[in-house]
Enzyme design. Structure first.
Site, PDB file in Angstrom:
ATOM      1  N   HIS A 122      64.891  37.025  11.779  1.00  0.00           N
ATOM      2  CA  HIS A 122      64.211  35.850  11.784  1.00  0.00           C
ATOM      3  C   HIS A 122      65.429  35.039  11.962  1.00  0.00           C
ATOM      4  O   HIS A 122      66.530  34.922  11.570  1.00  0.00           O
ATOM      5  CB  HIS A 122      63.570  35.713  10.368  1.00  0.00           C
ATOM      6  CG  HIS A 122      63.094  34.623   9.982  1.00  0.00           C
ATOM      7  ND1 HIS A 122      63.895  33.392   9.169  1.00  0.00           N
ATOM      8  CD2 HIS A 122      61.598  34.192  10.244  1.00  0.00           C
ATOM      9  CE1 HIS A 122      62.740  32.430   9.034  1.00  0.00           C
ATOM     10  NE2 HIS A 122      61.599  32.843   9.580  1.00  0.00           N
ATOM     11  N   ALA A 358      56.595  33.305  15.638  1.00  0.00           N
ATOM     12  CA  ALA A 358      56.881  32.977  14.439  1.00  0.00           C
ATOM     13  C   ALA A 358      56.531  31.477  14.468  1.00  0.00           C
ATOM     14  O   ALA A 358      56.872  30.826  15.220  1.00  0.00           O
ATOM     15  CB  ALA A 358      58.530  33.224  14.308  1.00  0.00           C
ATOM     16  N   ALA A 359      56.137  31.099  13.429  1.00  0.00           N
ATOM     17  CA  ALA A 359      55.612  29.825  13.184  1.00  0.00           C
ATOM     18  C   ALA A 359      56.852  29.027  13.320  1.00  0.00           C
ATOM     19  O   ALA A 359      56.501  27.667  13.755  1.00  0.00           O
ATOM     20  CB  ALA A 359      54.988  29.628  11.425  1.00  0.00           C
ATOM     21  N   CYS A 360      58.185  29.132  12.888  1.00  0.00           N
ATOM     22  CA  CYS A 360      59.077  28.172  13.182  1.00  0.00           C
ATOM     23  C   CYS A 360      59.948  28.331  14.448  1.00  0.00           C
ATOM     24  O   CYS A 360      60.690  27.699  14.864  1.00  0.00           O
ATOM     25  CB  CYS A 360      60.334  28.774  12.076  1.00  0.00           C
ATOM     26  SG  CYS A 360      60.080  30.544  11.735  1.00  0.00           S
ATOM     27  N   HIS A 361      59.039  29.006  15.372  1.00  0.00           N
ATOM     28  CA  HIS A 361      59.564  29.027  16.973  1.00  0.00           C
ATOM     29  C   HIS A 361      58.445  28.195  17.487  1.00  0.00           C
ATOM     30  O   HIS A 361      57.653  27.878  17.270  1.00  0.00           O
ATOM     31  CB  HIS A 361      59.465  30.499  17.446  1.00  0.00           C
ATOM     32  CG  HIS A 361      60.750  31.259  17.054  1.00  0.00           C
ATOM     33  ND1 HIS A 361      61.789  31.085  17.885  1.00  0.00           N
ATOM     34  CD2 HIS A 361      60.959  32.249  16.288  1.00  0.00           C
ATOM     35  CE1 HIS A 361      62.768  31.852  17.381  1.00  0.00           C
ATOM     36  NE2 HIS A 361      62.331  32.535  16.486  1.00  0.00           N
TER      37      HIS A 361
END
Ligand SMILES: O=C(O)CC[SeH]
Length: 415
Positions: A122, A358-361
């Site tokens: 992550h 991933a939500a943060c990607h």
């Protein structure tokens, strides 16, 4: 029309019992936990109870648990502690460790701590280590996962050890593929290395995606540090870290300084309601994990069966290998035909709420995690991450599969 949420690896809603515990704490335990009068005493009691429940969930002692704001703080803190531990140890070339060649350090060279990690971590681990490299704080080896299993191999981890290796950090389960990493096997092997060496290689795992889905036990995993993230198991946006025997066995290097809370390891007036919620969520996991895990596995397997029935060879399931296992709730699926990019599919669905990774990607770039696992770029671009939850039903799955069929047909027909 009612939406169907299949993005539980991004975040989970509060379970009703957790919400209730948060509200109760807000109303009845608003005091400063350091105060000696009733509201403060009540708050302190809730915090101690929560710590005990979080410890139970991961097979730890209460004194091994320190509350944080969440996973990113926890991972940053643990990696920074390892750097400080390395310099505290004043590792010198005179004490060579197992190394890639002759096991000797270059005498006279300023020694930098060395980290070993995987290439599917992550961002809250990956970006910290990249920062360490950029600022010449540490050296890092990113061990590639096997394209045959999606897992890092124990031998590859061992081969990466240098005399200056201070920490091995491997996530317990991947957020996009769901592939479970062999953390226990790696750590059992590294414990053997440690027994033959004057320097201890510290062992960390980011357990964010595993908690609430598979058993997580710090003794089974042989970890020295473990990261706990509430919002992946129906708790609020708060977290904790596990440190093995803090200050008795492993020194704690605070990142923050202040009023002495959390035994001065992590000062700041405690967020009692959120900690109470984390504790309640941990209690529910401790009591119901088998049921949660079994239900999610049934529904995820039903999802993959229905996808295969509906799309046949027009889809590929990513991360499903003979030689590794996945989280029970995660399905990463690619659509083979051109033009079916994941983000485009999601924009054409009417009820499905999910993600391409991933939500943060960045959503319109192929996932580096899928590419690392050997998924061809064309399929990585066309991937959807579908992650079911405790309440997901087979009826929800039927709706989602039908929604995806309509989205695919709509895109391919150009409408
Ligand atoms: O969506 C994910 O996989 C991680 C978000 Se913190």
């Amino acid at each position: 029309m009612e939406k169907i949420y299949l993005d539980y690896n991004a975040t989970t809603p509060l379970s009703p019992e957790v919400e209730k515990s948060i509200i109760t704490a807000m109303r009845e335990a608003w005091g400063n936990p350091s105060s000696s009068y009733q509201p403060g005493v009540k708050a302190r009691r809730l915090i101690d109870e929560a710590r005990s429940n979080v410890a139970f969930m991961v097979g730890a002692k209460s004194s091994d648990i320190i509350f944080t704001s969440g996973g990113t703080e926890g991972n940053n803190w643990i990696l920074q502690m390892a750097v400080k531990y390395f310099h505290d140890e004043s590792r010198t070339p005179a004490q060579p460790k197992l190394g890639p060649k002759d096991g000797k350090c270059e005498v006279g060279k300023d020694l930098l701590p060395h980290f070993i990690t995987s290439n599917v971590e992550h961002d809250s681990v990956k970006c910290v280590l990249e920062h360490f490299e950029k600022e010449k704080i540490a050296e890092v080896t990113y061990v590639p996962v096997s394209k045959k299993s999606g897992r890092v191999e124990v031998e590859d981890i061992k081969a990466a050890i240098r005399p200056t290796t201070v920490m091995i950090t491997i996530m317990l389960a991947n957020n996009e593929s769901g592939v479970i990493q062999p953390v226990a096997e790696i750590n059992e092997e590294i414990q053997r290395v440690n027994r033959q060496s004057p320097h201890r290689i510290l062992l960390h795992t980011d357990a964010a995606q595993a908690l609430g889905k598979i058993p997580v036990d710090v003794e089974d995993l042989c970890v020295d540090y473990l990261t706990i993230v509430g919002h992946k198991f129906y708790a609020p946006r708060i977290g904790a870290i596990y440190i093995r025997n803090p200050h008795k066995e492993l020194r704690v290097y605070p990142m923050l300084f202040g009023g002495g809370q959390e035994r001065n390891f992590r000062p700041g007036t405690e967020n009692t309601p959120m900690i109470a919620g984390l504790g309640k969520a941990a209690e529910l996991v401790h009591e119901n994990l088998k049921e949660y895990s079994s239900h999610m596995a049934k529904v995820r397997d039903y999802l993959e069966t229905r996808l295969a029935e509906e799309f046949g060879d027009d889809i590929v399931i990513n991360g499903k290998f003979e030689s590794s296992t996945r989280l029970p709730n995660t399905c990463n699926v690619s659509f083979v035909k051109e033009g079916l990019e994941g983000h485009k599919l999601l924009s054409h669905t009417e009820r499905l709420q999910a993600s391409v990774g991933a939500a943060c990607h960045k959503q319109n770039k192929p996932s580096h995690i899928l590419l690392a696992m050997g998924v061809p770029e064309s399929l990585a671009r066309n991937a959807l991450r579908l992650s079911v939850g405790r309440e997901t039903t087979k009826e929800d799955i039927d709706v989602v599969v039908s929604d995806l069929r309509k989205a695919v047909d709509s895109i391919l027909s150009g409408s």
